[in-house]
Design an enzyme around this catalytic site. Structure first.
Site, PDB file in Angstrom:
ATOM      1  N   PRO A  12      -0.821  -0.341  -9.589  1.00  0.00           N
ATOM      2  CA  PRO A  12       0.250  -1.568 -10.299  1.00  0.00           C
ATOM      3  C   PRO A  12       1.255  -3.319  -9.552  1.00  0.00           C
ATOM      4  CG  PRO A  12       1.220   0.845 -10.180  1.00  0.00           C
ATOM      5  CD  PRO A  12       0.320   0.758  -9.179  1.00  0.00           C
ATOM      6  N   ASN A  13       0.595  -4.015 -10.277  1.00  0.00           N
ATOM      7  CA  ASN A  13       0.816  -5.714  -9.808  1.00  0.00           C
ATOM      8  C   ASN A  13      -0.181  -5.649  -9.318  1.00  0.00           C
ATOM      9  OD1 ASN A  13       3.180  -5.124 -11.817  1.00  0.00           O
ATOM     10  ND2 ASN A  13       4.126  -3.965 -10.216  1.00  0.00           N
ATOM     11  N   ARG A  20       1.266 -13.472  -8.162  1.00  0.00           N
ATOM     12  CA  ARG A  20       1.794 -12.834  -7.790  1.00  0.00           C
ATOM     13  C   ARG A  20       2.885 -13.353  -6.213  1.00  0.00           C
ATOM     14  NH1 ARG A  20       2.528  -6.229  -6.106  1.00  0.00           N
ATOM     15  NH2 ARG A  20       4.208  -5.945  -6.709  1.00  0.00           N
ATOM     16  N   TYR A  25       2.190 -11.705  -0.559  1.00  0.00           N
ATOM     17  CA  TYR A  25       0.878 -11.083  -0.961  1.00  0.00           C
ATOM     18  C   TYR A  25      -0.006 -12.768  -0.285  1.00  0.00           C
ATOM     19  CZ  TYR A  25       3.416  -7.375  -2.523  1.00  0.00           C
ATOM     20  OH  TYR A  25       4.579  -6.377  -2.504  1.00  0.00           O
ATOM     21  N   ASN A  76      -4.301   0.845  -2.196  1.00  0.00           N
ATOM     22  CA  ASN A  76      -2.988   0.637  -2.587  1.00  0.00           C
ATOM     23  C   ASN A  76      -2.632   0.902  -3.297  1.00  0.00           C
ATOM     24  OD1 ASN A  76      -1.325  -1.229  -1.928  1.00  0.00           O
ATOM     25  ND2 ASN A  76      -1.976  -3.694  -1.661  1.00  0.00           N
ATOM     26  N   ALA A  79       3.531  -0.134  -5.694  1.00  0.00           N
ATOM     27  CA  ALA A  79       5.298   0.852  -6.023  1.00  0.00           C
ATOM     28  C   ALA A  79       5.279   1.654  -5.740  1.00  0.00           C
ATOM     29  CB  ALA A  79       5.764  -0.384  -6.643  1.00  0.00           C
ATOM     30  N   HIS A  82       6.324   4.239  -3.176  1.00  0.00           N
ATOM     31  CA  HIS A  82       7.461   4.837  -2.699  1.00  0.00           C
ATOM     32  C   HIS A  82       7.799   5.930  -3.260  1.00  0.00           C
ATOM     33  CE1 HIS A  82       6.415   1.286  -0.706  1.00  0.00           C
ATOM     34  NE2 HIS A  82       6.695   0.522  -1.500  1.00  0.00           N
ATOM     35  N   ASP A  89       0.748  14.388  -5.033  1.00  0.00           N
ATOM     36  CA  ASP A  89       0.593  15.913  -5.124  1.00  0.00           C
ATOM     37  C   ASP A  89      -1.257  15.663  -5.553  1.00  0.00           C
ATOM     38  OD1 ASP A  89       2.699  17.218  -4.527  1.00  0.00           O
ATOM     39  OD2 ASP A  89       3.379  17.224  -6.803  1.00  0.00           O
ATOM     40  N   GLU A 100      -4.189   5.195   2.396  1.00  0.00           N
ATOM     41  CA  GLU A 100      -3.506   4.261   2.447  1.00  0.00           C
ATOM     42  C   GLU A 100      -3.591   2.414   2.736  1.00  0.00           C
ATOM     43  OE1 GLU A 100       0.172   6.267   2.903  1.00  0.00           O
ATOM     44  OE2 GLU A 100       1.744   4.017   2.513  1.00  0.00           O
ATOM     45  N   HIS A 102      -2.098  -1.275   2.378  1.00  0.00           N
ATOM     46  CA  HIS A 102      -0.640  -2.115   2.076  1.00  0.00           C
ATOM     47  C   HIS A 102      -1.280  -4.245   3.181  1.00  0.00           C
ATOM     48  CE1 HIS A 102       1.312   0.725   0.284  1.00  0.00           C
ATOM     49  NE2 HIS A 102       1.483   1.469   1.896  1.00  0.00           N
ATOM     50  N   LEU A 103      -1.311  -4.623   2.075  1.00  0.00           N
ATOM     51  CA  LEU A 103      -0.734  -6.597   2.331  1.00  0.00           C
ATOM     52  C   LEU A 103       0.169  -6.623   3.215  1.00  0.00           C
ATOM     53  CD1 LEU A 103      -2.414  -7.297  -1.315  1.00  0.00           C
ATOM     54  CD2 LEU A 103      -3.377  -8.102   0.729  1.00  0.00           C
ATOM     55  N   SER A 104       1.292  -6.202   2.552  1.00  0.00           N
ATOM     56  CA  SER A 104       2.046  -6.558   3.527  1.00  0.00           C
ATOM     57  C   SER A 104       2.906  -5.896   4.477  1.00  0.00           C
ATOM     58  CB  SER A 104       3.880  -7.020   2.510  1.00  0.00           C
ATOM     59  OG  SER A 104       3.912  -5.955   1.841  1.00  0.00           O
ATOM     60  N   ARG A 109      10.244  -5.488   5.396  1.00  0.00           N
ATOM     61  CA  ARG A 109      10.608  -5.249   4.216  1.00  0.00           C
ATOM     62  C   ARG A 109      11.653  -5.027   3.521  1.00  0.00           C
ATOM     63  NH1 ARG A 109       5.736  -6.343  -0.134  1.00  0.00           N
ATOM     64  NH2 ARG A 109       7.568  -7.677  -1.294  1.00  0.00           N
ATOM     65  N   ARG A 113      11.115   0.593   1.205  1.00  0.00           N
ATOM     66  CA  ARG A 113       9.732   0.134   0.742  1.00  0.00           C
ATOM     67  C   ARG A 113       9.158   0.613   2.361  1.00  0.00           C
ATOM     68  NH1 ARG A 113       8.102  -3.516  -2.808  1.00  0.00           N
ATOM     69  NH2 ARG A 113       9.497  -5.197  -3.618  1.00  0.00           N
TER      70      ARG A 113
HETATM   71  C1  DQA Z   1       2.154  -3.202  -1.411  1.00  0.00           C
HETATM   72  C2  DQA Z   1       3.889  -3.446  -0.983  1.00  0.00           C
HETATM   73  C3  DQA Z   1       4.608  -2.379  -2.244  1.00  0.00           C
HETATM   74  O1  DQA Z   1       5.804  -2.318  -1.573  1.00  0.00           O
HETATM   75  C4  DQA Z   1       4.487  -3.473  -3.798  1.00  0.00           C
HETATM   76  O2  DQA Z   1       5.580  -2.422  -4.263  1.00  0.00           O
HETATM   77  C5  DQA Z   1       2.871  -3.458  -3.605  1.00  0.00           C
HETATM   78  C6  DQA Z   1       1.897  -4.037  -2.576  1.00  0.00           C
HETATM   79  C7  DQA Z   1       2.016  -4.400  -0.573  1.00  0.00           C
HETATM   80  O3  DQA Z   1      -0.303  -4.219  -0.538  1.00  0.00           O
HETATM   81  O4  DQA Z   1       2.244  -4.685   0.824  1.00  0.00           O
HETATM   82  O5  DQA Z   1       2.815  -3.601  -5.303  1.00  0.00           O
HETATM   83  O6  DQA Z   1       1.623  -2.268  -1.490  1.00  0.00           O
END
Ligand code: DQA
Length: 147
Positions: A12-13, A20, A25, A76, A79, A82, A89, A100, A102-104, A109, A113
């Site tokens: 998502p997102n 965004r 990001y 990635n 959210a 979390h 599962d 796994e 993540h950009l950040s 943070r 998170r």
């Molecule tokens: C993220 C970190 C997550 O906490 C956040 O909800 C995202 C992006 C990252 O790539 O840093 O949507 O996965």
């Protein structure tokens, strides 16, 4: 020796990357990240998938598992990382390795998170390097035994 194949999956997102919260990001779009991976790893056959929906990500993971022949998944989960026990599962239910990313740096943070419910069932975790996190994730998949 078959060409390694890696699915890069975004939750998502992440479709909104580039516009965004660019201060967190960056300004690189998801399409540009995907193009960068294709350029950087010509030896890898990539698949790309993004969805705003938990179930669609799970469906895709099972599709990859059932197809067979995939070297791994760079995920990635946004959210969902979390709180999605369903995604956790699903990862636990498949043999295809999932890395796994993540950009950040999620540990630098908000408190919520700092917990990933998927890390335990992933082959490895990478975060904090912006678009480069995906490149490191691909290298992680390629470094796994059997690749
Ligand atoms: C993220 C970190 C997550 O906490 C956040 O909800 C995202 C992006 C990252 O790539 O840093 O949507 O996965």
């Amino acid at each position: 020796m078959n060409r390694p194949s890696i699915l890069v999956m975004n939750g998502p997102n992440l479709s909104r990357l580039g516009r965004r919260e660019p201060e967190i990001y960056g300004r690189t779009t998801l399409g540009e990240i995907e193009e960068g991976l294709v350029q950087a790893f010509p030896e890898v056959a990539f698949g790309f998938f993004q969805s705003e929906h938990e179930g669609a990500l799970i469906d895709k993971l099972f599709e990859v598992e059932d197809q067979g022949g995939w070297s791994g998944v760079v995920l990635n989960a946004g959210a969902l990382t979390h709180y999605s026990i369903a995604l956790r599962d699903a990862i636990a239910a498949v043999k295809v390795p999932v890395v796994e990313v993540h950009l950040s740096n999620v540990y630098a943070r908000e408190e919520f998170r700092r917990k990933s419910v998927i890390s335990e069932v992933c082959a490895g975790v990478i975060g904090g390097f912006g678009a480069e996190s995906y490149h490191l994730g691909v290298r992680g998949v390629l470094s796994l035994p059997g690749q």
